[in-house]
Design an enzyme around this catalytic site. Structure first.
Site, PDB file in Angstrom:
ATOM      1  N   ARG A  76     -19.410  -0.028   0.092  1.00 19.96           N
ATOM      2  CA  ARG A  76     -18.290   0.154  -0.256  1.00 19.96           C
ATOM      3  C   ARG A  76     -18.542   0.670  -1.749  1.00 19.96           C
ATOM      4  NH1 ARG A  76     -14.545  -4.938   0.492  1.00 19.96           N
ATOM      5  NH2 ARG A  76     -13.085  -3.566  -0.304  1.00 19.96           N
ATOM      6  N   ASP A 114      -3.586  -5.928   2.365  1.00 21.42           N
ATOM      7  CA  ASP A 114      -4.712  -6.522   3.390  1.00 21.42           C
ATOM      8  C   ASP A 114      -4.070  -6.882   4.489  1.00 21.42           C
ATOM      9  OD1 ASP A 114      -6.733  -6.536   1.358  1.00 21.42           O
ATOM     10  OD2 ASP A 114      -6.492  -8.263   0.712  1.00 21.42           O
TER      11      ASP A 114
HETATM   12  C1  S3P Z   1      -8.026  -8.220  -4.144  1.00 16.81           C
HETATM   13  C2  S3P Z   1      -7.667  -6.871  -4.295  1.00 16.81           C
HETATM   14  C3  S3P Z   1      -7.569  -6.013  -3.135  1.00 16.81           C
HETATM   15  C4  S3P Z   1      -7.647  -6.619  -1.814  1.00 16.81           C
HETATM   16  C5  S3P Z   1      -8.543  -7.808  -1.745  1.00 16.81           C
HETATM   17  C6  S3P Z   1      -8.634  -8.689  -2.782  1.00 16.81           C
HETATM   18  C7  S3P Z   1      -8.161  -8.990  -5.340  1.00 16.81           C
HETATM   19  O1  S3P Z   1      -8.464  -5.093  -3.227  1.00 16.81           O
HETATM   20  O2  S3P Z   1      -7.666  -5.811  -0.845  1.00 16.81           O
HETATM   21  O3  S3P Z   1      -8.627  -8.355  -0.596  1.00 16.81           O
HETATM   22  O4  S3P Z   1      -8.466 -10.244  -5.205  1.00 16.81           O
HETATM   23  O5  S3P Z   1      -8.106  -8.602  -6.332  1.00 16.81           O
HETATM   24  P1  S3P Z   1      -8.305  -3.626  -4.164  1.00 16.81           P
HETATM   25  O6  S3P Z   1      -8.234  -3.872  -5.614  1.00 16.81           O
HETATM   26  O7  S3P Z   1      -9.500  -3.002  -3.685  1.00 16.81           O
HETATM   27  O8  S3P Z   1      -7.288  -2.971  -3.315  1.00 16.81           O
END
Ligand code: S3P
Length: 441
Positions: A128, A321
């Site tokens: 990632r 999500d």
């Molecule tokens: C999260 C932010 C989101 C989400 C992840 C949890 C967090 O990711 O998809 O499951 O706890 O800050 P992104 O910041 O990459 O969108």
């Protein structure tokens, strides 16, 4: 992975979801409670902690950084905070497993500690993108090395000090925002982050709960480095991202009437409710209350006929999500559902656009992926076998699809459901889903 590790869900078709349930604690809030509790002065008590692999990876990392943490036992955790400068170098690398949140938030929190550290993850996490956090951290004076592809392992080198930045996020991402705010705690000056669209604000809320001043003005959040955190008690609500599977399942299965208790309904996370309601879902919000700075409610959901919609782009970060589950809802709706502006789904635990499109097609659903979304035509769902690609949310979404399928759905590679939702199979079965999990041998 050896085949002995392949946990398979077998879900018989039909049934409905009824009764009351409380899904496990919020994953995002669980991570942050360990991070801020560890850096605080005093003892932090946590209730409702998610005992899933992702948040346990964060907990274990802080133990390895020298923090005395008791639990979790029945969702309770007690942390003896070491203060802002009390972390110690761990004996080895910090292994964060499948957890993107652990890695992206920790690299910010650790960049200014004056410690040499290496963060590693599993195969999915090691693929990632990490430059989205390491580039702005470098602009703050941090020294963090990635692979040539911009991925983990992340090697943090000690630096004298960090300098605050004024940064406009190129993507709507709470992980990047949180990473930089946590680095900003250790930076000289005022760190200012501006988001292109609102994203989950648990870091900001929890910093305030620990007595750290955070200023929010429009799309910009800022804080001054050099302050301190004061321990507090945290009551973590049930995770709306886990509740989402049941919101969709109960909506699509006729005869369903389900009460989901004590769910976090923070307005930066409630896109799944808004989108399902736009599609015609029957979701009632009951017993609204404020618990430790986070809005919480019980959600009553009854079966309803859904119609396809163009998903409003402003809802995308608020439901980021929940799209695997929402795609199943779209497959059960009358008409066409169109998602755009969601290219971020391609860099989650799997490429959620492609993996969901492949699985839906395997079940006979007309689903066409696009670069930044998908077009789904509602219609019958056949039985069949689908791959989750080790992605917890894909596995749980397809399990719910069985409620409306014509035959059994078999889902491969489901062991990562434990990253966010330990006990999913038993809880779903108790509500009426005909699900069994089996190890393949
Ligand atoms: C999260 C932010 C989101 C989400 C992840 C949890 C967090 O990711 O998809 O499951 O706890 O800050 P992104 O910041 O990459 O969108």
């Amino acid at each position: 992975m050896s085949s002995a590790d392949n946990l398979i869900f077998h879900v018989r078709p039909g049934g409905c979801l009824t009764g009351n349930m409380r899904v496990p604690g919020d994953k995002s809030i669980s991570h942050r409670s360990i991070m801020l509790g560890s850096l605080a002065e005093g003892t932090t008590h946590i209730r409702g902690f998610l005992e899933g692999e992702d948040s346990l990876a964060t907990l274990q990392a802080f133990r390895e950084l020298g923090v005395d943490i008791e639990g979790p036992a029945d969702g309770e955790v007690t942390i003896q905070g070491v203060g802002m400068h009390g972390l110690k170098a761990p004996a080895g690398v910090l292994d964060l497993g499948n957890s993107g949140t652990s890695m992206r938030l920790l690299v910010g929190l650790l960049a200014g500690q004056g410690l040499a550290l290496t963060l590693v993850g599993d195969r999915s996490l090691s693929g990632r993108p990490m430059r989205r956090v390491t580039d702005p951290l470098a602009a703050m004076g941090a020294r963090v090395e990635t692979t040539e592809q911009g991925t983990a392992p992340l090697k943090i080198q000690p630096v004298e000090e960090l300098t605050a930045i004024d940064y406009r996020l190129p993507v709507a991402s709470a992980q990047i925002k949180s990473c930089l705010l946590l680095a900003g705690l250790y930076a000289s000056g005022t760190t200012r982050i501006t988001e292109p669209a609102p994203t989950r604000d648990h870091t900001e809320r929890m910093l305030s709960g620990f007595g750290y001043p955070v200023v929010k003005e429009g799309a910009t959040v800022s804080l001054n480095g050099g302050g301190k955190l004061t321990a507090c008690d945290i009551d973590i609500p049930a995770d709306i991202s886990s509740a989402a599977f049941f919101l969709v399942g109960a909506t699509i299965a006729s005869g369903s009437d389900l009460l989901l208790k004590h769910v976090g309904i923070n307005p930066t996370r409630d896109g799944v409710i808004n989108i399902l309601r736009l599609m015609g879902a029957d979701i009632e919000i009951l017993n609204r209350q404020d618990v430790g700075g986070e809005p919480v409610a019980d959600l009553r959901v009854r079966a309803a006929r859904l119609r396809g919609i163009a998903i409003p782009v402003d809802q995308v970060p608020l439901a980021i999500d929940e799209f695997p589950a929402l795609f199943v809802a779209a497959a059960c709706a009358e008409g066409t559902t169109v998602l755009t502006g969601a290219e971020e789904l391609r860099v989650k635990e799997s490429d959620r656009i492609q993996v969901m499109a492949d699985g839906l097609q395997a079940l006979g659903v007309d689903a066409t992926p696009t670069p930044d979304g998908i077009v789904i035509q509602g219609g019958p769902i056949r039985g069949g076998r689908v791959g989750s690609h080790g992605d917890h949310r894909i596995a749980m979404a397809f399990a719910m699809a069985a409620l409306r399928a014509e035959g059994e759905i078999v889902i491969d590679d489901c062991s990562n459901v434990n990253t966010s939702f330990p006990g999913f199979v038993a809880l779903a079965a108790s509500a009426g889903l005909a699900i069994e999990s089996k190890k393949e041998n």
